[in-house]
Write an enzyme that holds these catalytic residues in place. Structure first.
Site, PDB file in Angstrom:
ATOM      1  N   CYS A   1     -14.394   1.155   3.005  1.00 18.53           N
ATOM      2  CA  CYS A   1     -14.027   1.303   1.590  1.00 18.53           C
ATOM      3  C   CYS A   1     -14.250  -0.007   0.837  1.00 18.53           C
ATOM      4  O   CYS A   1     -14.699  -0.014  -0.310  1.00 18.53           O
ATOM      5  CB  CYS A   1     -12.568   1.733   1.441  1.00 18.53           C
ATOM      6  SG  CYS A   1     -12.208   3.293   2.258  1.00 18.53           S
ATOM      7  N   ARG A  25     -14.429  10.905   1.561  1.00 18.48           N
ATOM      8  CA  ARG A  25     -15.232  10.207   0.537  1.00 18.48           C
ATOM      9  C   ARG A  25     -15.936  11.270  -0.315  1.00 18.48           C
ATOM     10  O   ARG A  25     -17.043  11.698   0.003  1.00 18.48           O
ATOM     11  CB  ARG A  25     -16.258   9.281   1.198  1.00 18.48           C
ATOM     12  CG  ARG A  25     -15.612   8.219   2.059  1.00 18.48           C
ATOM     13  CD  ARG A  25     -16.620   7.293   2.723  1.00 18.48           C
ATOM     14  NE  ARG A  25     -15.975   6.601   3.828  1.00 18.48           N
ATOM     15  CZ  ARG A  25     -15.179   5.537   3.692  1.00 18.48           C
ATOM     16  NH1 ARG A  25     -14.957   5.018   2.508  1.00 18.48           N
ATOM     17  NH2 ARG A  25     -14.614   4.990   4.749  1.00 18.48           N
TER      18      ARG A  25
HETATM   19  C1  BEZ Z   1     -12.809   2.408   6.327  1.00 22.99           C
HETATM   20  O1  BEZ Z   1     -13.213   1.466   7.005  1.00 22.99           O
HETATM   21  O2  BEZ Z   1     -12.928   2.434   5.100  1.00 22.99           O
HETATM   22  C2  BEZ Z   1     -12.205   3.579   7.015  1.00 22.99           C
HETATM   23  C3  BEZ Z   1     -12.674   3.929   8.259  1.00 22.99           C
HETATM   24  C4  BEZ Z   1     -12.083   5.006   8.919  1.00 22.99           C
HETATM   25  C5  BEZ Z   1     -11.040   5.694   8.316  1.00 22.99           C
HETATM   26  C6  BEZ Z   1     -10.605   5.334   7.056  1.00 22.99           C
HETATM   27  C7  BEZ Z   1     -11.182   4.286   6.407  1.00 22.99           C
END
Ligand code: BEZ
Length: 240
Positions: free
Chosen positions: A56, A139
């Site tokens: 993110c 997402r």
């Molecule tokens: C992230 O790195 O943004 C992420 C990865 C797995 C689950 C939720 C967020």
């Protein structure tokens, strides 16, 4: 316990061609009324799973770095996660002060990030997908036009960071399709030939095949293309 029917309502999904569901929300840039505050602009409403997570973070830095580019295409950005406002503020401050990634640093996220602890908006927009996570939004990307109609929906799972060049390409392609009354083929970019749909709005298939429609090149009755220069697209869509 929710019944099946309630569950279906709790996880409703808006569709392409429908009016963007309305909501009021608190954001890092103040309160918003969606989509009415965005009337007259294109808007990308997108969700991310959680603040203080690496994928993110890379996405926010990339999107924030492209904010001016999207603004030139009359497109505003609005983010959302099911975190609270103070978490959003702390995360965005940390990004600006500490994170350097792929040549981007001191990145300030100026677009609004919605707090949605109750998941009200996330559920309204089908951003919660319990098969992927019960507690985090996937997402999701909603491209909404200046009249508030949903024009494109794209979903990615938690582990897959989005391609923001593709989101920009999609916004410009949608606007070009509207402006010129055409469709855009695979991987289209400004300057590439566009597609004239076979629905007989201008002339017959026979006319087309016989080359009577100016500027069209037809491989068969259902596959006709037309040239629109990059300059024409940039002038009409990006007002350049
Ligand atoms: C992230 O790195 O943004 C992420 C990865 C797995 C689950 C939720 C967020």
């Amino acid at each position: 316990m929710e019944t099946n029917n309630e569950n279906q309502l709790a996880y409703a999904m808006p569709r392409i061609g429908e009016a963007a569901p309305e909501f009021k929300a608190v954001t890092t840039q103040g309160d918003i009324n969606f989509p009415s505050d965005y009337k007259g602009s294109w808007v990308i409403l997108f969700s991310h799973p959680a603040d203080f997570t690496p994928v993110c973070t890379s996405e926010f830095m990339t999107f924030a770095s492209m904010e001016d580019q999207f603004a030139e295409a009359n497109t505003k950005l609005v983010g959302l996660s099911v975190d609270g406002l103070y978490s959003h503020i702390a995360w965005l401050r940390t990004i600006k002060e500490k994170i350097e990634y792929r040549g981007m640093k001191n990145v300030e996220v100026k677009f609004p990030l919605i707090e949605d602890i109750t998941m009200e908006v996330a559920k309204k927009y089908g951003m919660m997908m319990p098969g992927e996570s019960n507690t985090k939004a996937v997402r999701a990307v909603f491209i909404i036009d200046p009249k508030g109609t949903i024009r494109t929906i794209i979903y990615y799972p938690l582990s897959l960071g989005r391609n923001f060049d593709e989101l920009y390409r999609a916004v410009v392609a949608l606007q070009a399709a509207d402006a010129f009354g055409v469709a855009t083929p695979a991987d289209w970019r400004p300057g590439d030939d566009v597609i004239i749909s076979p629905a007989g709005s201008c002339g017959t298939a026979q006319d087309r095949m016989e080359g009577k429609e100016e500027g069209l090149e037809c491989k068969d009755w259902f596959f006709c293309t037309k040239k629109i220069s990059k300059e024409e697209v940039l002038k009409k869509v990006l007002k350049k």
